[in-house]
Design a protein around this motif. Sequence first.
Motif, PDB file in Angstrom:
ATOM      1  N   GLU A   1       0.872  -1.345  -0.012  1.00 55.00           N
ATOM      2  CA  GLU A   1       0.276   0.091   0.028  1.00 55.00           C
ATOM      3  C   GLU A   1       0.866   1.285   0.145  1.00 55.00           C
ATOM      4  N   GLU A   2       1.985   1.172   0.858  1.00 53.45           N
ATOM      5  CA  GLU A   2       2.636   2.351   0.873  1.00 53.45           C
ATOM      6  C   GLU A   2       3.576   2.781  -0.649  1.00 53.45           C
TER       7      GLU A   2
ATOM      8  N   GLY B   1       4.017   6.318   4.541  1.00 54.97           N
ATOM      9  CA  GLY B   1       4.942   6.019   5.322  1.00 54.97           C
ATOM     10  C   GLY B   1       4.893   6.659   6.735  1.00 54.97           C
ATOM     11  N   ASP B   2       4.498   7.860   6.800  1.00 52.85           N
ATOM     12  CA  ASP B   2       4.277   8.695   8.125  1.00 52.85           C
ATOM     13  C   ASP B   2       3.179   7.772   8.834  1.00 52.85           C
ATOM     14  N   LEU B   3       1.981   7.320   8.405  1.00 53.52           N
ATOM     15  CA  LEU B   3       1.016   6.621   9.117  1.00 53.52           C
ATOM     16  C   LEU B   3       1.366   5.520   9.626  1.00 53.52           C
ATOM     17  N   TYR B   4       2.218   4.535   8.833  1.00 51.98           N
ATOM     18  CA  TYR B   4       2.538   3.366   9.226  1.00 51.98           C
ATOM     19  C   TYR B   4       3.531   3.357  10.284  1.00 51.98           C
TER      20      TYR B   4
ATOM     21  N   ARG C   1       4.704  -0.030  12.137  1.00 54.51           N
ATOM     22  CA  ARG C   1       6.009  -0.660  11.598  1.00 54.51           C
ATOM     23  C   ARG C   1       6.742  -0.832  13.059  1.00 54.51           C
ATOM     24  N   ALA C   2       6.982   0.232  13.978  1.00 52.86           N
ATOM     25  CA  ALA C   2       7.734  -0.092  15.110  1.00 52.86           C
ATOM     26  C   ALA C   2       7.219  -1.035  16.048  1.00 52.86           C
TER      27      ALA C   2
ATOM     28  N   ILE D   1      -6.396  -1.009   8.386  1.00 54.35           N
ATOM     29  CA  ILE D   1      -5.663   0.264   7.979  1.00 54.35           C
ATOM     30  C   ILE D   1      -5.603   0.128   6.394  1.00 54.35           C
ATOM     31  N   VAL D   2      -5.197  -0.730   6.073  1.00 56.43           N
ATOM     32  CA  VAL D   2      -4.802  -0.686   4.682  1.00 56.43           C
ATOM     33  C   VAL D   2      -6.225  -0.648   3.748  1.00 56.43           C
TER      34      VAL D   2
END
Length: 873
Positions: free
Chosen positions: A463-464, A484-487, A491-492, A696-697
């Motif tokens: 999706e990114e 990238g900012d939203l995920y 990701r963390a 979220i995707v």
Amino acid sequence: MATFISVPLKKSSEVDLVKPLSKFVTATYPPGEEQTEYLRAVEELNKLRKSALGRPLDKHESSLEILLRYYDQLCAIEPKFPFPELCLTFTWKDAFDKGSLFGGSVKLALASVGYEKTCVLFNVGALASQIASEQNLDNDEGLKTAAKFYQLASGAFAHIKDTVLSALNREPTMDISPETVGTLSQIMLSQAQEVFVLKATADKMKDAIVAKLANQAADYYGDAFKQCQYKENLPKYFYFQEVLPVLAAKHCMMQATAELRQSALANQKKKFGEEIARLQHATELVKTAASRYDEYVNVKDLSDKINRALTAAKKDNDFIYHDRVPEVKDLEPIGKASLVKATAVQTPLSQKFSDLFEKMVPMAVQQSVSAANSRKADTVNRLIGSMREATNLCNGVLASLNLPAALEDLSGEAVPQSILEKSRAVVQQGGLQSIEQLIKDLPELLQRNREILDESFKMLDDEEATDNELRAKFNQRWNRTPSGDLYKPLRAEGNNFRNVLDKAVQADQVVKERYTAHCEMIALLCKPENELSAAIPSANPAKTLQGSEVVNVLRAQLAQLDEVKREREVLEGEVKSVTFDMTTKFLTALAQDGAINEEALTASELETRYGSHTQRVQQNLRRQEELLSQIQVSHQEFSALKQSNSEANNREEVLKKLASAHDSYIEISSNTKEGTKFYNDLTEILLKFQNKCSDIVFARKTERDELLKELQQSIAREPSAPSFNVPSYQSNTPAPAPGGPTPAPRTVFTQQQPQAKPQPPARPPPPNITPQAASTSAPISTPVPPGSTNPPPVAPPTGPSQAQGPPYPTYQGYPGYYQMPVTYNPYAYGQFNMPYMPYQAQGQAGYPGGPPAQQPYPYPQQPPQQQPYYPQQ
């Protein structure tokens, strides 16, 4: 004068609140009465949104009450649900932008509950303004209601102005921008002040008071007019184009009212010249409003009242007082008095509000409780870990000393009783096969968890990547939050799971190495007693040690050590059984301080709950350390007295290995069972993480599709072709003859030019035709239909003003085509499905969209680069 401004409502797309909120409830709360209650509340919340936004609202207080309840409920649940993780996308249209023919109105979709709150509050202000505008201002109740709702509307818009940028974290649509809502707030405040002017007039209050109220209302209207006029983006809205003249007219009328009332006050003070000056100023103001804004407001009553007062004042002054009339600029300014104030937005706005999720704790409390539970788990693991580590150390020391087996093996032939008990314990727990199966299952469980985690990351990556491609394609138009900012939080979290799995792999490897080291001895412990006895070497008897003081001391010390180990087992059970809930303390702290100092509160509670256990554990460990030191000293004495030979040493070595194998078996079995439970529990957690990523995707894909659709509509609204220059022969058309009719604008048909043909030879110049010759000849006439007001063009008497070609023979047209009379027919366009491009000649006012008025041409296509023949204009 009662022309009041109201604000249109924003429209929202339908949103399903049930699915994402229910997912969170079922994932967070265990099945039971509490979960059922929250799921029912989610259904009620979805119904409330449909009632507030999914249908047209009447201009009534009951409709406003529904909006207020929904706004209050949004404020109540915002801290209780993780909306950024749920990715609920709310789509709203611009309230003032009505769209165009080729695309819908401007709209914005954001996954933000703050955006939803802002738009709902906008509708609260808009509906309040509509309800106020519908009130009957001829009675006291209507005046009070109108003033109340105008102030509520002003407060709602003012609150949006202060909070919209922080709530959205991006550029909002123009209707909820700080500039727009600030202007709307000022307009609503102006109208509330005007209502108080009307009420003061109806209540027959003193002229001084009414004058001050009206002057303040005029000041408010002036500020609102300036904000509308000088804001960069507001005048482009048709709404504000309609509002501007109303504001200007109200400013003049309120100022005129103030001057009228102040003139009466001047009359009372015997200042007759000031009275006339103020009435003259009021007359000018009313004339300005009547001349410029007559279609928006009615000033007749006010104008008549001022004129009567001015006539009477002049008459009295001319015949009686003869007071000098001062200039308007020399008059004292009228005072101001404001009775209105924007209603502050403080939840709950609705008096009938009841929180559907009253028992659900806020997310800040949930997160603090989770952190407190983590600290509690760390404390428990530290205490239990220290006790288990002490037990392993004790077992290791005893195994290295071959205790207690050395005391039981004084005969040197029979299997020691402690070894037999260890053998039975190993067999009872499943022996070698049980831990082999557990160790074999660990890689499969690990692989399953890795696949779930990898699949979750793959969804985010795909999706990114799509989002980055579209961002590179559309540049600034792709104005949503980058994936990238939203995920980053997801990701963390995923990387944390990956680190946990890596550590688990290392732990699995340690267990396998320990199993490999003790596998042979564990298999020996699983054999029957006779085979176990045969496998243990025999040694010479040491019966002389039986009943010796050293043996008795060692046995007493070992008994004390067993007592210490049993005490640790009891302590471990007590530590595990301690339970406490920090929810109440966190809720109290949040209510009192507005924030939660989780670390300090949790540390204090842990000290209270586990302080005594920590002291007892430390005492137990010190006691064991002392006993092990004593046992080692006693064992040295025992070894010195014991007769040593190679057979005895071999036997003692085997017994040590068997004791160590038993301890390792217990530890390996515990570790593999914990590892299996760990992987199974982690699978459930990773599946929830995968569902979170999937949700979220999916929400991002839905948002992406909406944005793509909006961009396509925006592109469709843009001009499809660049502008082009009008040919010179069209722009240089001479002006029509004086007194003649204005010709209709020509329509330029853009046709695909066929392949160029050879140029025909140049024609000779046209003959000189005199008017007499023209009158004697029989020209081709074009019939004019009866009643036509647009006769065909007639050549001017002074001769042609442009070069004329030779007279062409009449051409009857293609089969099926009939010549139409030369007249302007505004309905002819569209009958032949031909594109129309408006054209306006220089110095000529064209008709809006009419077909060309011209003679039929003898040829369907003129040669290129040759001026066509037109009838003389």
